[in-house]
Design a protein around this motif. Structure first.
Motif: not given
Ligand SMILES: [Zn+2]
Length: 189
Positions: A1-3, A5-6, A9, A26, A29, A32-33
Motif C-alpha cells: 500500500m505504501k508503495k 501511495e508514494k 504522489q 488523501r 491513500q 492505494a485502497k
C-alpha cells in the motif's frame, strides 16, 4: 500500500499538481485502497471461489448465464474496461452452483487484464472443473483506453469469444448458444 501511495504522489507532482493541496491530500491513500479492491482477484483461488459447489446431475442440456456484468482494468494503460459476459456449457454429469459463475468472472476481471485472455481463462476454468461436453464464453467490453484517449471511439465495443468442445466443433450447439445470448442482449446497451 505504501508503495502505491508514494507512486501516486509522484504521478501527481509529475503532472504538475500540488500534491499538498486539500483535495489531493488523501488521494494517494484512496488510490492505494482502490487498487487493492480492483485487483483483489490476484488473491483469490478457484477452489475457494467454487467452495465445493459442484453437483452431480443427470441434466445434459445447455446451461446459459447471460449478462454478467464485470469491471476490469486494462494492463496496457491501467484504465478500466467493462461490459458483460455470457457463459454457456453443456454438463456431462456435473454442474456448478449458479452464483459461482459470476464469482469466477469477478475473480478474473479483478486483475490487470486484456479482454482476450480473460475470455479464455473463464472458459478454461469451467472446462477444467466441470469436464463438460463443451463451454462457450462471449465477452463484450468497452475500453476507456479507446474511449477517452488514443482513437477516442466511445461507441466501439470489443467482442471476444472462447469455444471449447461441442461449442467449437458442433455448429448447431454454437448457434443455439449465440441465439440464446442474442435474445438476452436485445435492448441492452
Ligand atoms: Zn488499454
Amino acid at each position: 500500500m505504501k508503495k502505491i501511495e508514494k507512486a501516486v504522489q509522484t504521478i501527481l507532482t509529475g503532472i504538475g499538481e500540488d500534491a499538498g493541496r486539500q483535495g489531493l491530500l488523501r488521494t494517494p491513500q484512496r488510490v492505494a485502497k482502490m487498487y487493492a479492491e480492483v485487483t483483489r482477484g490476484y488473491h483469490q483461488k478457484v477452489e475457494d471461489v467454487i467452495n465445493g459447489a459442484i453437483f452431480d446431475v443427470k441434466y445434459d442440456e445447455m446451461v446459459v448465464v447471460a449478462n454478467i456484468e464485470y469491471y476490469s482494468m486494462c494492463e496496457h494503460h491501467l484504465l478500466p474496461f467493462y461490459g458483460i459476459v455470457h457463459v454457456g456449457y453443456i454438463p456431462k454429469g456435473r454442474v456448478v452452483g449458479l452464483s459461482k459463475i459470476p464469482r469466477l468472472v469477478d475473480m478474473f476481471a479483478r486483475r490487470l487484464q486484456i479482454q482476450e485472455r480473460m475470455t479464455q481463462e473463464i472458459a478454461d476454468v469451467l472446462n477444467d472443473y466441470l469436464d463438460p461436453d463443451g463451454v462457450g464464453v462471449v465477452v463484450e467490453g468497452q475500453h476507456m483506453c479507446m474511449m477517452m484517449r488514443g482513437v477516442e471511439k466511445d461507441q466501439a465495443k470489443m467482442i471476444t469469444s472462447a469455444m471449447i468442445g461441442s461449442f467449437k466443433e458442433d455448429e448447431k450447439t454454437r448457434s443455439e448458444f449465440l441465439h440464446l445470448i442474442r435474445s438476452e442482449r436485445v435492448g441492452k446497451v
